[in-house]
Motif scaffolding. Structure first.
Motif, short mmCIF file in Angstrom:
data_model
loop_
_atom_site.label_atom_id
_atom_site.label_comp_id
_atom_site.label_asym_id
_atom_site.label_seq_id
_atom_site.Cartn_x
_atom_site.Cartn_y
_atom_site.Cartn_z
N ARG A 177 39.60 43.31 42.22
CA ARG A 177 39.61 41.97 41.62
C ARG A 177 40.11 42.03 40.19
O ARG A 177 40.79 41.11 39.71
N LYS A 180 43.99 42.19 40.32
CA LYS A 180 44.66 41.28 41.25
C LYS A 180 45.78 40.50 40.58
O LYS A 180 46.90 40.42 41.09
N LYS A 181 45.52 39.92 39.42
CA LYS A 181 46.54 39.10 38.75
C LYS A 181 47.47 39.95 37.91
O LYS A 181 48.69 39.84 37.99
N HIS A 182 46.91 40.77 37.07
CA HIS A 182 47.72 41.68 36.26
C HIS A 182 46.90 42.95 36.02
O HIS A 182 45.67 42.91 36.02
#
Length: 822
Positions: A177, A180-182
């Motif tokens: 988690r 996940k985005k960066h």
């Protein structure tokens, strides 16, 4: 202590009356919901519960400091309800911590210290409750993962199965988690250092849990970098054999893990994960027509949306299949910083270890995989393999596959030749079993595909003779070897076995030979295509000019040259070719010598008298132009007949008018020179910059695909892979074995037929099926039984009679229309 260990289901009446409420018992979940609604109104109750938790926590820590073997079996916590009360209070405080950040500021650190100090001696239920409370705080970002990662890795080594699953899943999901985005490289590096340090420890339990965690992150492509891959590879040298076996299994079975990775629940999407068979069914012509032309606006909108979902699903399936079938291969071994050192160190451990045979085979396969993938030089590896190359050896196909993978074009053929000869002598001989001969021929083919210099002419011809074997596996393997050398080196085969090779003079590269690229790859395809287009345009223009010669004036440059060529060709065809058989080869040679002498004289004289030659050229061009016009206008049909006669009936030259032929040849030669100069000037102007556009590169790609398709059709689908492709792909040992489908007996065929008939059932006529029908009658049956009025019956009978007469009158005549006369 009586106040601290108050029961959970209720609370004393004193604190509640002090806060101005009625003295009724309140459960912890109800109190938790009320405190979330009104945090300030329940600060007194929070203080009371927090003090009870602290007192119970101190009691457990004191018991753990006294080094009890198990607190649950002796000491103050023999009663399980006390441990349950502490766990419930820990969960309660974890839920309300975000609403009381000041009052519960030290609560997370207390849980961490409690688990670090006394987790090993706590009861299993209490450990899980406290760990869940800490996970809840981590999910709400009250605690950082870098502070608790070592603790959660330690909890996995306690021997509690439920706690191990809980801690492992939390570590994996929290780090996934986080990335996940960066990806936060600084934070990831801190977490990686913790796991790397645990992996290098001598403690087997800690090293194993850290290795499993690193492999999981690498498989899920969370930590898909060279640091993680190198750490996993270095685990092959751990002192514990279990850690080494786990690392070897992960590195060898990574392709299988990649194939199973599509089952990951997080990777699946709800919109696109439809069944591909239903997608194919949904994309029928009928469904597309109904979506655009049938139904209301809303129903058509739904059908179009369904079609779009099916199209997206099909595109996704095609993308996944193309990714699986593509040559983009990945393995953690690709990230090795010192591949040569890794292979040498692992091979030395293989030579000195006392592990069981399966572990030795895993180490051997990993060494061979590393040597083939990085194209290393490990010359001691091939004599080591010779000890195991026997047909009766256990797991011989896996060992031979490893031997094949360790061969590449950078290895000297002298180093592999003893192993190659032993495979030939041990497997391929007349007294060997059929399976052994087939496996040996397949292995020889795969080795020669990577190192064709090992094969000699006599050996290849002896091996190809097995194509006449009555055993299908042996004949197929021998024919595959023959097909390979038809492409690689046809000269080693007997003439009748060569077939029609694409390149009859093809030979394998010498050892160390490399093709150096000096230009853009496949640029000659684009140049040849442009030349063909220019030739096609020139032929089209020439035909148009010949058709419109009387109406359109030609330019002086190219038209004169063209007329010279036409005139010279007409003169040569009309004068030099005849049906008489006069002169022989000696006259031809003399004539060629004379023509060469005249051409050389003309070239030497051209440097001295340029003006005279230009005048002569103009006169010759004018004469050639007139003769071409005359031949095109007057004698067109005669020349065409003569050409047809000459083409159908070849004849020898007759030298009747030597001077005329010489002048015609001279004029045609000068015309060709001018055309060549103009073409060179034009190409030099076009390619002055030497820069290709995107359209040119796209055209090169299309021409290359066409060329490869033609070659593949000529080769009947066989294509020799490059050395880079062979080193990247892993060889499946099952492909070396002989898989021949045996002929079925008559009983087996009959059983197969009967099994197929069970679903259809016994054959029955359609009338019998209709009579057995249990439902109502069909519309046609109802129409036949319908009672009609007499007038309607009479009219229908009249119509049928008229139709019958009309058919009879038209039956014997071909004419169907109405006559125009009587």
């Amino acid at each position: 202590m009586s106040t601290a260990l108050y029961p959970l289901t209720g609370m004393s009446s004193e604190p509640l009356s002090a806060s101005g409420r009625s003295s009724e018992k309140v459960s912890l979940p109800a109190l938790q919901s009320k405190m979330k609604i009104d945090p300030q109104g329940y600060e007194t109750e929070l203080g009371l519960l927090y003090s009870q938790f602290n007192s119970a926590l101190e009691l457990f820590q004191q018991q753990a400091a006294l080094n009890f073997i198990s607190i649950s079996s002796s000491g103050v916590c023999a009663d399980p309800t006390i441990a349950k009360d502490l766990g419930d209070r820990a969960m309660f405080l974890a839920h309300v911590t975000p609403f009381y950040p000041k009052q519960l500021a030290h609560f997370p650190s207390q849980l961490v210290e409690f688990l670090k100090s006394s987790a090993r001696s706590l009861p299993s239920g209490l450990r899980c409750h406290v760990t869940q409370a800490l996970i809840l705080l981590l999910n709400r970002k009250m605690v950082d993962i870098s502070e608790t990662l070592a603790l959660f890795m330690e909890l996995q080594t306690l021997g509690d199965r439920n706690l191990r699953k809980l801690a492992f899943s939390h570590v994996v999901h929290s780090i996934r988690r986080m990335n996940k985005k960066h990806k936060n490289e600084a934070k990831n590096r801190v977490l990686q250092n913790i796991l790397f340090a645990m992996l290098q420890q001598e403690d087997e339990a800690r090293a194993k849990r850290s290795l499993i965690t690193l492999c999981e992150f690498h498989r899920r492509k969370v930590w898909f970098d060279d640091r993680t891959a190198n750490a996993i590879c270095m685990a092959c040298f751990h002192s514990s054999s279990r850690i080494m076996i786990a690392a070897l299994s992960f590195l060898l079975d990574y392709e299988k893990i990649e194939g199973d990775d599509s089952d990951d629940s997080d990777a699946a999407s709800s919109d696109d994960d439809t069944n591909p068979q239903s997608s194919q069914a949904a994309l029928s012509k009928e469904a597309i027509y109904k979506a655009h032309h049938k139904g209301t606006v809303s129903s058509k909108k739904k059908k179009k949306a369904k079609l779009q979902r099916a199209i997206r699903s099909m595109k996704r399936q095609q993308r996944l299949s193309s990714e699986k079938s593509s040559s983009n291969y990945y393995s953690p071994l690709n990230h090795l910083k010192d591949a040569q050192g890794f292979a040498e160190k692992l091979f030395s451990r293989l030579q000195t270890c006392n592990e069981r045979f399966e572990v030795k085979m895993m180490m051997l396969k990993l060494v061979a995989r590393t040597v083939g993938l990085h194209r290393l030089m490990l010359l001691n590896f091939y004599p080591f393999l010779q000890k195991y190359v026997q047909p009766h050896q256990r797991d011989i196909t896996n060992l031979l596959a490893a031997a094949v993978q360790s061969c590449h074009d950078m290895v000297p053929p002298d180093a592999v030749e003893p192993l190659f000869k032993q495979i030939v002598n041990q497997f391929v001989h007349d007294r060997s079993r059929t399976e052994a001969i087939a496996v040996g021929l397949n292995v020889i083919r795969e080795i020669c595909l990577r190192m064709p210099l090992l094969m000699t002419e006599d050996l290849l011809q002896d091996l190809v003779l097995y194509k006449k074997s009555h055993e299908k596996a042996v004949s197929v393997a021998a024919r595959s070897l023959m097909t390979l050398f038809r492409e690689v080196c046809p000269s080693l085969l007997v003439k009748k076995d060569r077939g029609r090779p694409i390149d009859p003079k093809a030979k394998p590269k010498a050892y160390g030979e490399v093709n150096v690229v000096s230009n853009i790859p496949d640029l000659e395809l684009l140049q040849d295509d442009e030349e063909e287009e220019e030739e096609g345009e020139g032929e089209g223009e020439g035909e148009g000019e010949e058709e419109d010669d009387d109406n359109v004036d030609k330019p002086s440059g190219l038209s004169d040259a063209h007329d010279d060529m036409v005139a010279s060709s007409d003169d040569e065809e009309n004068q030099m070719y005849s049906d008489d058989s006069g002169s022989g080869d000696g006259d031809l040679q003399e004539d060629s010598v004379n023509e060469d002498d005249d051409n050389s004289i003309d070239e030497n004289d051209s440097d001295q008298s340029d003006s005279d030659e230009e005048e002569m050229e103009e006169d010759d061009d004018a004469e050639a132009h007139e003769t071409a016009k005359a031949s095109l206008a007057g004698d067109y049909y005669n020349t065409r007949d003569m050409k047809e006669d000459n083409e159908s009936k070849p004849s020898k030259r007759k030298f009747s008018d030597f001077d005329g032929k010489l002048i015609a040849a001279d004029t045609s030669l000068r015309a060709l020179k001018r055309l060549a100069e103009e073409k060179l000037n034009q190409t030099s102007l076009d390619s002055t910059d030497g820069i290709l556009s995107n359209e040119d590169f796209q055209r090169i790609k299309e021409l290359k695909a066409k060329k490869e398709a033609k070659i593949a059709l000529a080769r009947q689908g066989f294509k020799v892979a490059s050395s880079d492709q062979l080193s990247v792909k892993r060889l499946d040992p099952a492909k070396l074995e002989a898989h021949v489908k045996k002929k079925m007996s008559k009983e087996e065929r009959l059983a197969l037929v009967r099994a197929g008939r069970e679903a259809t059932g016994k054959y029955q006529a359609r009338t019998a099926i209709k009579n057995k029908k249990t439902g109502g009658k069909s519309n046609r049956q109802k129409q036949h039984e319908k009672v009609m009025p007499f007038a309607a019956k009479k009219a229908r009978a009249a119509r049928s009679r008229e139709e019958k007469k009309r058919k009879q009158s038209r039956s014997g005549k071909q004419f169907r229309g109405k006559k125009a006369w009587k």
